[in-house]
Design an enzyme around this catalytic site. Structure first.
Site, PDB file in Angstrom:
ATOM      1  N   LYS A  86      -6.217   2.221   1.050  1.00  0.00           N
ATOM      2  CA  LYS A  86      -7.368   1.316   1.147  1.00  0.00           C
ATOM      3  C   LYS A  86      -8.512   2.021   1.882  1.00  0.00           C
ATOM      4  O   LYS A  86      -9.637   2.042   1.425  1.00  0.00           O
ATOM      5  CB  LYS A  86      -6.925   0.059   1.884  1.00  0.00           C
ATOM      6  CG  LYS A  86      -7.983  -0.987   2.045  1.00  0.00           C
ATOM      7  CD  LYS A  86      -7.372  -2.265   2.627  1.00  0.00           C
ATOM      8  CE  LYS A  86      -8.441  -3.231   3.079  1.00  0.00           C
ATOM      9  NZ  LYS A  86      -7.893  -4.454   3.651  1.00  0.00           N
TER      10      LYS A  86
ATOM     11  N   GLU B 294      -1.045   9.903   7.455  1.00  0.00           N
ATOM     12  CA  GLU B 294       0.109  10.304   6.642  1.00  0.00           C
ATOM     13  C   GLU B 294      -0.324  10.580   5.206  1.00  0.00           C
ATOM     14  O   GLU B 294       0.035  11.595   4.602  1.00  0.00           O
ATOM     15  CB  GLU B 294       1.168   9.190   6.626  1.00  0.00           C
ATOM     16  CG  GLU B 294       1.893   8.963   7.938  1.00  0.00           C
ATOM     17  CD  GLU B 294       1.187   7.956   8.830  1.00  0.00           C
ATOM     18  OE1 GLU B 294      -0.035   7.700   8.622  1.00  0.00           O
ATOM     19  OE2 GLU B 294       1.841   7.430   9.748  1.00  0.00           O
TER      20      GLU B 294
ATOM     21  N   GLY C 249      -3.419  -4.912   3.327  1.00  0.00           N
ATOM     22  CA  GLY C 249      -2.483  -3.892   2.812  1.00  0.00           C
ATOM     23  C   GLY C 249      -1.167  -4.486   2.350  1.00  0.00           C
ATOM     24  O   GLY C 249      -0.691  -4.210   1.244  1.00  0.00           O
ATOM     25  N   ARG C 250      -0.561  -5.317   3.180  1.00  0.00           N
ATOM     26  CA  ARG C 250       0.768  -5.849   2.832  1.00  0.00           C
ATOM     27  C   ARG C 250       0.690  -6.965   1.791  1.00  0.00           C
ATOM     28  O   ARG C 250       1.717  -7.523   1.408  1.00  0.00           O
ATOM     29  CB  ARG C 250       1.510  -6.302   4.086  1.00  0.00           C
ATOM     30  CG  ARG C 250       0.754  -7.288   4.949  1.00  0.00           C
ATOM     31  CD  ARG C 250       1.430  -7.449   6.310  1.00  0.00           C
ATOM     32  NE  ARG C 250       0.626  -8.225   7.247  1.00  0.00           N
ATOM     33  CZ  ARG C 250      -0.361  -7.722   7.990  1.00  0.00           C
ATOM     34  NH1 ARG C 250      -0.697  -6.467   7.888  1.00  0.00           N
ATOM     35  NH2 ARG C 250      -1.022  -8.496   8.842  1.00  0.00           N
TER      36      ARG C 250
ATOM     37  N   GLU D 255       4.828  -7.761  10.171  1.00  0.00           N
ATOM     38  CA  GLU D 255       3.488  -7.278  10.492  1.00  0.00           C
ATOM     39  C   GLU D 255       2.513  -8.458  10.479  1.00  0.00           C
ATOM     40  O   GLU D 255       1.494  -8.451  11.158  1.00  0.00           O
ATOM     41  CB  GLU D 255       3.041  -6.181   9.512  1.00  0.00           C
ATOM     42  CG  GLU D 255       1.981  -5.278  10.118  1.00  0.00           C
ATOM     43  CD  GLU D 255       1.577  -4.104   9.242  1.00  0.00           C
ATOM     44  OE1 GLU D 255       1.405  -4.289   8.029  1.00  0.00           O
ATOM     45  OE2 GLU D 255       1.429  -3.001   9.777  1.00  0.00           O
TER      46      GLU D 255
ATOM     47  N   HIS E 112      30.703  -5.975   2.930  1.00  0.00           N
ATOM     48  CA  HIS E 112      31.674  -5.002   3.437  1.00  0.00           C
ATOM     49  C   HIS E 112      31.125  -4.270   4.641  1.00  0.00           C
ATOM     50  O   HIS E 112      31.597  -3.188   4.978  1.00  0.00           O
ATOM     51  CB  HIS E 112      32.044  -4.012   2.318  1.00  0.00           C
ATOM     52  CG  HIS E 112      32.680  -4.700   1.157  1.00  0.00           C
ATOM     53  ND1 HIS E 112      34.053  -4.750   0.986  1.00  0.00           N
ATOM     54  CD2 HIS E 112      32.136  -5.438   0.164  1.00  0.00           C
ATOM     55  CE1 HIS E 112      34.312  -5.465  -0.097  1.00  0.00           C
ATOM     56  NE2 HIS E 112      33.175  -5.899  -0.611  1.00  0.00           N
TER      57      HIS E 112
ATOM     58  N   LYS F 159      -0.870   5.113  17.020  1.00  0.00           N
ATOM     59  CA  LYS F 159      -1.673   6.034  16.200  1.00  0.00           C
ATOM     60  C   LYS F 159      -2.603   6.849  17.084  1.00  0.00           C
ATOM     61  O   LYS F 159      -2.724   8.058  16.939  1.00  0.00           O
ATOM     62  CB  LYS F 159      -2.565   5.230  15.232  1.00  0.00           C
ATOM     63  CG  LYS F 159      -1.909   4.726  13.985  1.00  0.00           C
ATOM     64  CD  LYS F 159      -3.030   4.235  13.045  1.00  0.00           C
ATOM     65  CE  LYS F 159      -2.549   3.188  12.083  1.00  0.00           C
ATOM     66  NZ  LYS F 159      -3.618   2.512  11.373  1.00  0.00           N
TER      67      LYS F 159
HETATM   68  C1  G6Q Z   1      -0.779  -3.495   5.933  1.00  0.00           C
HETATM   69  C2  G6Q Z   1      -1.297  -2.540   6.885  1.00  0.00           C
HETATM   70  C3  G6Q Z   1      -0.813  -1.113   6.679  1.00  0.00           C
HETATM   71  C4  G6Q Z   1      -1.588  -0.326   5.645  1.00  0.00           C
HETATM   72  C5  G6Q Z   1      -1.236   1.156   5.816  1.00  0.00           C
HETATM   73  C6  G6Q Z   1      -1.927   2.034   4.806  1.00  0.00           C
HETATM   74  O1  G6Q Z   1      -1.056  -4.655   5.889  1.00  0.00           O
HETATM   75  O2  G6Q Z   1      -2.673  -2.641   6.928  1.00  0.00           O
HETATM   76  O3  G6Q Z   1       0.550  -1.043   6.369  1.00  0.00           O
HETATM   77  O4  G6Q Z   1      -1.316  -0.757   4.362  1.00  0.00           O
HETATM   78  O5  G6Q Z   1      -1.554   1.567   7.101  1.00  0.00           O
HETATM   79  O6  G6Q Z   1      -3.304   1.921   4.917  1.00  0.00           O
HETATM   80  P1  G6Q Z   1      -4.244   2.537   3.843  1.00  0.00           P
HETATM   81  O7  G6Q Z   1      -4.006   1.858   2.537  1.00  0.00           O
HETATM   82  O8  G6Q Z   1      -5.640   2.337   4.340  1.00  0.00           O
HETATM   83  O9  G6Q Z   1      -3.892   4.018   3.745  1.00  0.00           O
END
Ligand code: G6Q
Length: 543
Positions: free
Chosen positions: A206, A212, A268-269, A354, A385, A505
């Site tokens: 996003k 990462e 994001g989620r 989250e 199990h 972070k």
């Molecule tokens: C979700 C969070 C988080 C996000 C990641 C990736 O709700 O905001 O998990 O999706 O940190 O972020 P980017 O899509 O910006 O790389």
């Protein structure tokens, strides 16, 4: 509005739970032979049996009253109308717009966002079809055989889960891999054996700044160029981006014509049904993807319109709150009896924890009640199990969500009946247990009796659907999204920010140069962190 614990229904629930706690499900079922039929709900094709919960009709009535007193109806309307309910980031929360049908109107700042949503879907569909048909060619003229999604968190968990869940419907001559971790071995394994000339990277981010994802995207570009002779023009044929940040995408070298956009009102989620789902769409095909969106939308409409007493997400959200706040249950186990849903619990962990892992109210005051429980789980029957022992006979109360399907995708002998017999047996065993008398009647020696007693009275929901189709997956995810929303509203917290991920972070950014610096850096952390940094510098092999 009054603080949660001061609302009349909360006070009534506090008194009521004292009466419920000593009651055993055995008694509740014996007293009401129709309980198992009565305490069920069917909506949008999902059937929920909530009869094996430690509740009475009064409990439900009070929980529903609490929902009313908490303004749930207005909050739902506010979300669907595009109000900026994510108040700490001043954003609308409109994942529901991602699956709104063409022709719907949802306004953000006075602008209808639905046409843009469909424009992106159409662009994704055209691209997905080109990759699926072999029409999209790599730099050397070969069609794409491998699709690698690079993303993390919300830009990874949804795509991975959806790909795994719907693998049955995927185009099998395409290989799908997912890279998320900054641990370099994730990238190494994901590209193992792939021919760069036939590989497409989808950089899903996003913000397009996530450490990462950017580290992995840089490694992917180097890997590609190494494999294709170093001509930077190759990047345009092997990289596409999913992002809200066109400037950063173009800086990376990806043609913005090959960028699929979304908007700041998609968290994001909550983004697996946005362009972040591009890898899912390539795997499943645009039609299946759109059917999944339709499933989401059906659940959205149910959530928006159904009275609370008949509202699946509302009811599930209320039951979660009931155990978290009145039984001190710290966790919820999600147990899908469908192997394709093996990543569903991991996906839900982000969605639930989250979102609702918060300890201050919207007004910034510390809460004086428990918020999100810890979600965890594994598919059945495997979990039986392993950790089920603790659910049956341990000291923790663990409400369970069992998820099962009436039909296998590809029936194989007796497998499905055996699978379903197990999920039904587990909820039965958890609820009713086995008394000492029953154990003794089996001729068990006195010394062993206490070990073989099952106390029972362990609550569960059972969700039963027809079969795991794209549409049903959409419904299931939307069910949990709205259950999480319901919980967030009652707890007066903001489910749509995630400030708790920031501190680590920032600290990592400070530590990176301390690990990499050739000279001995001056360390100003606590003595533990300083010592670990020194150890690491000594122990790591020279690169
Ligand atoms: C979700 C969070 C988080 C996000 C990641 C990736 O709700 O905001 O998990 O999706 O940190 O972020 P980017 O899509 O910006 O790389």
């Amino acid at each position: 509005m009054k603080d949660l614990t001061k609302r009349p229904a909360w006070k009534a629930l506090s008194a009521h739970c004292k009466k419920i706690k000593p009651l055993h499900l055995r008694k509740l079922f014996a007293a009401d032979p129709k309980r198992g039929q009565r305490m069920t709900l069917e909506a949008a094709g999902l059937f929920l049996d909530y009869s094996k919960n430690r509740i009475t009709d009064k409990t439900i009535q009070l929980l529903l009253q609490l929902a009313e007193e908490s303004g749930l109806r207005e909050r739902i309307d506010a979300m669907f109308s595009g109000a900026k309910i994510n108040i700490t980031e001043n954003r609308a929360v409109l994942h529901v717009a991602l699956r709104a049908p063409k022709g719907a109107t949802i306004l953000v700042d006075g602008k209808n966002v639905v046409p843009e949503v469909h424009a992106v879907l159409d662009k994704m569909s055209a691209f997905a079809n080109r990759v699926r048909s072999g029409d999209w060619k790599g730099f050397t003229g070969k069609p794409i055989k491998n699709v690698v999604n690079i993303g993390i968190g919300g830009s990874d968990l949804g795509p991975v889960m959806a790909y795994e869940a719907l693998k049955y419907y995927s185009q099998r001559d395409l290989v799908f891999r997912f890279v998320s971790n900054v641990d370099g071995m994730d990238f190494v394994e994901a590209t193992q054996g792939l021919n760069p000339a036939e590989t497409l990277f989808i950089v899903s981010s996003k913000t397009f700044t996530t450490m990462e994802t950017m580290t992995n995207a840089e490694s992917a570009r180097a890997w590609l160029l190494r494999g294709l002779g170093g001509d930077a023009k190759a990047v345009a044929k092997h990289f596409v981006a999913v992002s809200t940040n066109a400037e950063k995408v173009s800086k990376f070298g990806i043609d913005t014509a090959n960028m699929f956009g979304f908007w700041d009102w998609v968290g994001g989620r909550y983004s697996m049904d946005s362009a972040i789902g591009l890898s899912s769409m390539i795997a499943l095909g645009p039609d299946n993807f759109r059917t999944m969106l339709d499933g989401f939308h059906q659940m959205d409409e149910h959530f928006r319109a159904a009275p609370f007493a008949k509202n699946l997400p509302v009811l599930m959200g209320l039951l979660t709150l009931w155990y978290a706040d009145f039984f001190d249950a710290q966790t919820v186990a999600v147990l899908p009896y469908e192997n394709y849903l093996k990543r569903f619990p991991a996906y839900l962990q982000q969605l639930t924890m989250e979102s609702n892992g918060k300890s201050v109210t919207l007004g910034g005051k510390p809460v004086n009640y428990e918020t999100s429980p810890i979600y965890w789980g594994e598919p059945g029957t495997n979990g039986q199990h392993s950790f089920y022992q603790l659910i049956h006979q341990g000291t923790h109360l663990i409400p369970c969500d069992f998820i099962a399907f009436a039909n296998a995708l590809a029936p194989l002998g007796r497998h499905h009946d055996i699978l379903l017999a197990n999920v039904l047996a587990q909820s039965e065993a958890l609820a009713f247990g086995k008394t000492a008398e029953q154990v003794r009647a089996e001729g068990v020696s006195a010394a062993l009796v206490p070990h073989k007693v099952f106390e029972g009275n362990r609550p569960s929901n059972t969700i039963l659907a027809d079969r795991l189709t794209p549409e049903v997956l959409g419904k299931l995810v939307a069910l949990y999204e709205h259950s999480v929303f319901t919980q967030g509203v009652l707890w007066s917290i903001n489910p749509f920010d995630q400030w708790g991920v920031e501190l680590g972070k920032a600290l990592a950014q400070a530590i990176i140069p301390e690990l990499e610096s050739p000279a001995n850096p001056k360390l100003t952390h606590d003595s533990s962190t300083n010592n670990l940094i020194k150890r690491y510098r000594k122990m790591r092999a020279a690169v």
